[in-house]
Design an enzyme around this catalytic site. Structure first.
Site, PDB file in Angstrom:
ATOM      1  N   ASP A  92      -8.521   8.322   2.764  1.00 15.40           N
ATOM      2  CA  ASP A  92      -9.160   7.842   1.536  1.00 15.40           C
ATOM      3  C   ASP A  92     -10.082   8.932   1.015  1.00 15.40           C
ATOM      4  O   ASP A  92     -10.676   9.688   1.779  1.00 15.40           O
ATOM      5  CB  ASP A  92      -9.945   6.546   1.753  1.00 15.40           C
ATOM      6  N   CYS A 132      -3.877   5.260   1.069  1.00 18.05           N
ATOM      7  CA  CYS A 132      -5.120   5.034   0.309  1.00 18.05           C
ATOM      8  C   CYS A 132      -5.759   3.819   0.955  1.00 18.05           C
ATOM      9  O   CYS A 132      -5.515   2.688   0.548  1.00 18.05           O
ATOM     10  CB  CYS A 132      -4.797   4.745  -1.158  1.00 18.05           C
ATOM     11  N   ALA A 133      -6.550   4.042   1.992  1.00 19.23           N
ATOM     12  CA  ALA A 133      -6.752   2.982   2.984  1.00 19.23           C
ATOM     13  C   ALA A 133      -8.007   2.132   2.848  1.00 19.23           C
ATOM     14  O   ALA A 133      -8.019   0.987   3.292  1.00 19.23           O
ATOM     15  CB  ALA A 133      -6.729   3.613   4.373  1.00 19.23           C
ATOM     16  N   ARG A 143     -16.655   4.295   1.014  1.00 19.06           N
ATOM     17  CA  ARG A 143     -15.697   3.244   1.372  1.00 19.06           C
ATOM     18  C   ARG A 143     -15.120   3.499   2.771  1.00 19.06           C
ATOM     19  O   ARG A 143     -14.851   2.572   3.529  1.00 19.06           O
ATOM     20  CB  ARG A 143     -14.572   3.170   0.332  1.00 19.06           C
ATOM     21  N   PRO A 176     -11.036  -0.303   1.704  1.00 27.28           N
ATOM     22  CA  PRO A 176     -11.922  -0.511   2.853  1.00 27.28           C
ATOM     23  C   PRO A 176     -11.220  -0.927   4.141  1.00 27.28           C
ATOM     24  O   PRO A 176     -11.896  -1.227   5.124  1.00 27.28           O
ATOM     25  CB  PRO A 176     -12.849  -1.625   2.370  1.00 27.28           C
ATOM     26  N   GLY A 177      -9.890  -0.971   4.174  1.00 29.12           N
ATOM     27  CA  GLY A 177      -9.218  -0.988   5.468  1.00 29.12           C
ATOM     28  C   GLY A 177      -8.640  -2.287   5.984  1.00 29.12           C
ATOM     29  O   GLY A 177      -8.208  -2.343   7.130  1.00 29.12           O
ATOM     30  N   ASP A 204      -0.963   1.924  -1.128  1.00 29.63           N
ATOM     31  CA  ASP A 204      -1.675   0.862  -1.877  1.00 29.63           C
ATOM     32  C   ASP A 204      -2.731   1.578  -2.739  1.00 29.63           C
ATOM     33  O   ASP A 204      -3.919   1.525  -2.450  1.00 29.63           O
ATOM     34  CB  ASP A 204      -2.333  -0.088  -0.858  1.00 29.63           C
ATOM     35  N   CYS A 251      -2.685  -4.441  -6.923  1.00 27.94           N
ATOM     36  CA  CYS A 251      -3.205  -5.755  -7.328  1.00 27.94           C
ATOM     37  C   CYS A 251      -3.292  -5.753  -8.852  1.00 27.94           C
ATOM     38  O   CYS A 251      -4.284  -6.164  -9.430  1.00 27.94           O
ATOM     39  CB  CYS A 251      -4.534  -6.088  -6.661  1.00 27.94           C
ATOM     40  N   LYS A 295      -5.806  -3.584   5.237  1.00 28.39           N
ATOM     41  CA  LYS A 295      -4.385  -3.396   5.563  1.00 28.39           C
ATOM     42  C   LYS A 295      -4.236  -2.477   6.765  1.00 28.39           C
ATOM     43  O   LYS A 295      -3.303  -2.628   7.549  1.00 28.39           O
ATOM     44  CB  LYS A 295      -3.623  -2.860   4.345  1.00 28.39           C
TER      45      LYS A 295
END
Ligand code: SAM
Length: 493
Positions: free
Chosen positions: A261, A237-238, A266, A240-241, A308, A363, A243
């Site tokens: 994604d 689930c990447a 996004r 806005p990238g 994530d 988060c 990570k």
């Protein structure tokens, strides 16, 4: 054209109606400078109770030209605490006419609360959940530069380099500092720490993609997953990238980072970000990760997966006030839906035949999205165990199941970061399958060790077993397809 303040006010209204999270609303707003808009919103939310108080004791909303509350909030924020009004259209004169009164009300409030600084005022007005200002964390993008070059460059710009942080206390203290100074982070090697007010948006290193503005906690998942150079990795689930670009830097742009994604907008932002960061090893797909077929040949070598997923965002300061307004059944329902998706994303990740390590992060501060998801995944997939990540990290998973201390938690007050949770799963090798208990950490892991590079023989046995499972699934599904085709033919005839 929509102004910064109009865009921010529109989002505040949407937050009030609980139409989404700040980040998503910012990306969806169509406003060009998303970072500027996001920063304005975060700060306005952080000062929200102070601003509301100042507005209500001033005449601002009482004139004949009545300002909408949400617009008044962002304008007052920028006038009193931000960079001063930069635009404001026809409302600018309304605010400026009240400038002296607004400043006077702010001063009165400070006297009433017996504080002298704005930060103390925020804290004294129930802003403790918002926490202290965080240091500005900056990840050095090693695809484009090196730590040494960046340090030299900042020194040339007049910054004082204070070396590597020695303790968490030093970082906490740094959150209260201002001025041109910086540290190297205590845990993440390519991370620099600046005082909270440092702004990099116009810095040439940032514009050239040499620096990535990424909170320390959000650097943890890729750092702990630590795929070896040349590895095949999935970012489930990447967007806005941030990570994804960190993963690409760790594998040195060799190998492959497959990034998925669901959100088209996004993903488009992510493409721009990756381009600026010099990432070339990515394959982006606008696809639901849950529909990605683990048996497809191109995923056969995927050894590391980063999950994530969407979460409540309750660890982010800007979400806290909104979440506090959400009560009872409403919040329970939302958390249930989120944690169901999080479980499904992990359950899907374990299906990739060669996967050895899966890092899971949110988060969120909610147990339901963190320890509960990890516990269920371990129960459903006994072939995986937890790695005891960063033993020196002071905040561990809540003690809700044996081994939960292998997970990490992060918070403003204890680790000087946003609220965060990370768990690292490792596929058990056939030898330790029978012996290890859930309560025993599978490994001690510091990140950036040589774990991935020294894949055991037994791991390759597991890989070939998983691959054969895929092959037999494939042949089963092709047999099924053949049967279906035959049935179709029979039906037609
Ligand atoms: N890892 C990202 C980063 O560091 O920049 C942040 C990811 S954000 C927490 C979660 C992302 O998951 C959102 O962009 C959302 O669109 C995406 N998402 C939600 N459901 C998904 C699904 N089923 N498949 C793929 N992506 C999904």
């Amino acid at each position: 054209m929509m102004t910064l303040y109009q865009a921010a006010a529109g989002i505040l209204d949407k937050l009030q109606r609980k139409e989404g999270a700040v980040k998503t609303l910012v990306y969806d707003s169509g406003f060009k400078n998303v970072r500027q808009l996001y920063a304005l919103l975060c700060e306005t939310l952080r000062y929200s109770s102070v601003i509301e108080d100042v507005i209500s004791s001033s005449e601002l909303l009482r004139g004949p030209k009545k300002l909408p509350m949400s617009l008044a909030k962002v304008l007052v924020y920028d006038l009193l605490f931000g960079k001063g009004l930069q635009c404001g259209g026809r409302w600018k004169s309304t605010i400026l006419a009240q400038r002296a009164r607004l400043h006077a009300e702010l001063a009165k409030l400070k006297v009433k609360k017996k504080v002298s600084s704005n930060q103390d005022l925020v804290t004294s007005m129930g802003g403790s959940s918002v926490g202290p200002a965080l240091p500005r964390y900056v990840r050095v993008n090693t695809l484009k530069t090196s730590m040494d070059d960046v340090i030299t460059c900042f020194k040339r710009q007049g910054y004082t380099y204070l070396g590597k942080a020695r303790s968490m206390e030093e970082l906490v203290d740094f959150g209260k500092k201002s001025g041109k100074k910086f540290l190297q982070d205590l845990h993440i090697p390519n991370l620099l720490v600046f005082p909270p007010s440092t702004d990099f948006h116009k810095d040439s290193l940032y514009i050239a993609g040499h620096l990535i503005l990424q909170d320390k906690a959000s650097c943890l998942p890729a750092f702990l997953l630590n795929p070896p150079v040349g590895a095949c990795v999935i970012d489930a689930c990447a967007a806005p990238g941030n990570k994804t670009s960190q993963l690409a830097a760790i594998v040195k742009n060799k190998g492959k980072v497959f990034a998925f994604d669901l959100d088209t907008k996004r993903l488009a932002t992510m493409s721009t970000l990756l381009l600026r960061a010099g990432v070339t090893c990515q394959e982006l797909a606008n696809q639901d990760f849950l529909t990605v077929n683990p048996c497809e040949p191109k995923y056969q070598k995927v050894s590391h997966i980063l999950v994530d997923p969407s979460c409540s965002g309750s660890g982010m300061p800007d979400r806290m006030r909104v979440l506090q307004d959400e009560v009872g059944a409403e919040q329970r329902g939302r958390l249930q839906a989120l944690s169901a998706f999080q479980r499904r994303a992990l359950a899907h990740a374990v299906k990739f035949p060669s996967v050895q390590y899966i890092v899971y992060s949110t988060c969120s501060v909610h147990q339901q999205e963190n320890e509960d998801v990890v516990k269920d995944t371990l129960e459903q997939h006994p072939e995986f165990s937890l790695v005891n990540v960063l033993p020196s990290w002071p905040v561990r998973g809540l003690s809700t199941f044996p081994g939960s201390e292998c997970c990490l938690r992060a918070s403003w007050s204890e680790t000087v970061t946003n609220g965060f949770f990370v768990a690292l799963f490792q596929r058990r090798s056939p030898e330790n399958k029978s012996t290890s208990e859930e309560s025993k950490p599978a490994d001690l892991h510091q990140g950036h060790a040589s774990k991935g590079e020294t894949m055991e023989k037994s791991d390759s046995l597991v890989q070939s077993k998983r691959k054969s499972e895929c092959i037999s699934q494939d042949s089963a599904s092709s047999k099924k397809k053949k049967r279906k085709r035959k049935k179709c033919k029979t039906d037609q005839s």
